[in-house]
Design an enzyme around this catalytic site. Structure first.
Site, mmCIF file in Angstrom:
data_model
loop_
_atom_site.group_PDB
_atom_site.id
_atom_site.type_symbol
_atom_site.label_atom_id
_atom_site.label_comp_id
_atom_site.label_asym_id
_atom_site.label_seq_id
_atom_site.Cartn_x
_atom_site.Cartn_y
_atom_site.Cartn_z
ATOM 1 N N ARG A 1 0.822 -1.214 0.000
ATOM 2 C CA ARG A 1 0.000 0.000 0.000
ATOM 3 C C ARG A 1 0.862 1.274 0.000
ATOM 4 O O ARG A 1 0.540 2.262 0.642
ATOM 5 C CB ARG A 1 -0.959 0.028 1.206
ATOM 6 C CG ARG A 1 -1.897 -1.154 1.271
ATOM 7 C CD ARG A 1 -2.813 -1.278 0.041
ATOM 8 N NE ARG A 1 -3.539 -2.526 0.091
ATOM 9 C CZ ARG A 1 -3.100 -3.666 -0.461
ATOM 10 N NH1 ARG A 1 -1.961 -3.686 -1.119
ATOM 11 N NH2 ARG A 1 -3.802 -4.770 -0.376
ATOM 12 N N SER B 1 -11.239 -0.284 2.724
ATOM 13 C CA SER B 1 -10.445 -0.439 3.950
ATOM 14 C C SER B 1 -9.809 0.894 4.331
ATOM 15 O O SER B 1 -9.069 1.472 3.537
ATOM 16 C CB SER B 1 -9.348 -1.495 3.748
ATOM 17 O OG SER B 1 -9.920 -2.747 3.485
ATOM 18 N N GLU C 1 -5.167 4.165 5.062
ATOM 19 C CA GLU C 1 -4.889 3.972 3.636
ATOM 20 C C GLU C 1 -5.233 5.224 2.825
ATOM 21 O O GLU C 1 -4.449 5.631 1.980
ATOM 22 C CB GLU C 1 -5.668 2.771 3.095
ATOM 23 C CG GLU C 1 -5.067 1.429 3.456
ATOM 24 C CD GLU C 1 -5.601 0.298 2.592
ATOM 25 O OE1 GLU C 1 -6.018 0.575 1.448
ATOM 26 O OE2 GLU C 1 -5.604 -0.851 3.050
#
Length: 350
Positions: A167, A241, A338
Site C-alpha cells: 500500500r 479499507s 490507507e
C-alpha cells in the site's frame, strides 16, 4: 487565473468522493489533455495554491474544502501483443479500474482478475499499489507515464523507480510531485490463477459455468466475495479499507500473538516482518458496527469507516482516530490510514 485552463468557482464535491462527504472546491478545473493539465498546474503555482488532483475520489477523506481541484479526464485503452504470448495493456489514468479488469478478463487475460471491484481509477491504482485476495498491482505493473510537477517533464517510471511496496509507492511518498497519466500492465494468456485466499475457491465453485473466459469467472467470484464482506459505496459512503494491516518485526508480532493466540498473522513483504490483521485488532475493541451520529464502522467489516448519511469529514476522522487510539492502547500497535486525508493530519502531532 490564465486562459490556458478553464476554471469554475465553488464546485460541489459531494458526488466526487465515495465517502459522500459534503465539500466544495473554491476553484475546479476539468482537464482532458496534458496541455490543459500543465496550464492548470501553472495557474496554481502562480498563485501559490496547492491543488488537489482528484480522480475517482475513492481513496480520500475530505476534512476541509480544497482551494483548487484539478480533475483529469485522461482515457484510452490499448492492447499490445508481445512475442512471448504476453499482452501489454496501456490505459489512461481516468479509466475506471473495475471496468479495466473486466475488459482484460473478457479478453482472456490473466493477472488482475483478483483485483475486481476495487473502486477508483486506473491512475490511483499505483499510488496505493492496490491489492486483494493474494494479488497486488505490482505483480503486473510495468511502467507508468507521469508528469513531474516540479520540472514539468513527462517521465516514464519503471516498476523499480516506483518503489512499490505494501500500500505504498513513490507517488504516495511524494504526493505533490507526480501526476499519473497512463499505466502499462503486463498480462498473460496462459492461465495463472491464484486461488489460495480464504473463501475464493468456494466462491468460484458457486459461479455458474458457461462461455465466459476463465479469468472472468475468477473476477466474478472475487466480486461476490467483496460484495459479501464490504459495503457498496453506492449504498453507504466509504472508501473501502480505511486502515492498513500493520507490518511489525517478527519478534514483536510473536509477543503480541503469545498474549492473543487468535490474532491473524500473514507473511509481510520483508522476511523479518509479520503482517497483522488490522480488522481483528479493531474488532477486538468492539468497534465493528459502531455508529455515532452518521459516522460509523461497518457491521460487515471492521476495517471500513462509513458515512451513514451526513457525517462530515472531521467527524469521520475523529472516529478513525479513536479507533486507532484504542488499538494502540490495548495492543501497542500503531494503525495507519490507507486513504489520503485532505485538510488534516491523521495524527495531529505528526
Amino acid at each position: 487565473m490564465s486562459t490556458g485552463a478553464i476554471w469554475v468557482d465553488d464546485v460541489d464535491l459531494t458526488g466526487l468522493n465515495t465517502f459522500r462527504v459534503a465539500a466544495r472546491a473554491k476553484r475546479f478545473a476539468r482537464c482532458g489533455d496534458i496541455d490543459s493539465l500543465r496550464a492548470a498546474l501553472l495557474d496554481c503555482r502562480s498563485q501559490s495554491v496547492k491543488p488537489l488532483i482528484l480522480g475517482g475520489g475513492s481513496n480520500l477523506l475530505l476534512v476541509k474544502d480544497p482551494s483548487a481541484v484539478i480533475h483529469p479526464q485522461l482515457f484510452g485503452l490499448e492492447f499490445i501483443e508481445t512475442a512471448d504470448c504476453a499482452v501489454e495493456v496501456i490505459a489512461g489514468a481516468s479509466e475506471n479500474w473495475d471496468a479495466l479488469v473486466r475488459a482484460c478478463c473478457g479478453a482472456g487475460l490473466w493477472g488482475i482478475e483478483n483485483l475486481a471491484l476495487i473502486p477508483g481509477t486506473v491512475g490511483a491504482a499505483p499510488v496505493q499499489n492496490i491489492g486483494a485476495y493474494g494479488v497486488e498491482l505490482s505483480d503486473s505493473l510495468i511502467w507508468v507515464r507521469a508528469l513531474d510537477r516540479g520540472s514539468d517533464e513527462l517521465c516514464q517510471l519503471t516498476a523499480d523507480e516506483m518503489a512499490l511496496s505494501y500500500r505504498d509507492s513513490v507517488f504516495k511518498r511524494e504526493p505533490d510531485r507526480w501526476l499519473i497519466l497512463q499505466v502499462c500492465l503486463r498480462l498473460h494468456r496462459d492461465a495463472h490463477p491464484r486461488l489460495g485466499y480464504a473463501g475464493l475457491e468456494e466462491a468460484l465453485r458457486g459461479i455458474e459455468s458457461g462461455s465466459s473466459p476463465e479469468p472472468l469467472k475468477v473476477a466474478n467470484a472475487v466480486t461476490v466475495l467483496r460484495r459479501t464482506k464490504l459495503p457498496d459505496p453506492a449504498q453507504v459512503g466509504n472508501a473501502g479499507s480505511f486502515f492498513k494491516n500493520p507490518e511489525l518485526p517478527a519478534e514483536i508480532a510473536a509477543r503480541i500473538a503469545s498474549r492473543h493466540p487468535q490474532l491473524a498473522r500473514f507473511p509481510a513483504a520483508r522476511a523479518d516482518q509479520v503482517k497483522l490483521s488490522a480488522a481483528w485488532l479493531i474488532d477486538q475493541q468492539g468497534w465493528k458496527g459502531f455508529r455515532e451520529g452518521d459516522a460509523g464502522i461497518s457491521a460487515q467489516h471492521a476495517l471500513v469507516l462509513v458515512n451513514h448519511g451526513s457525517a462530515s469529514g472531521a467527524e469521520l476522522l475523529a472516529l478513525a482516530r479513536r479507533v486507532a487510539d484504542t488499538v494502540e492502547s490495548q495492543f501497542g500497535v500503531v494503525l495507519q490510514p490507507e486513504p489520503l486525508i485532505v485538510g488534516a493530519r491523521f495524527r495531529p502531532d505528526e
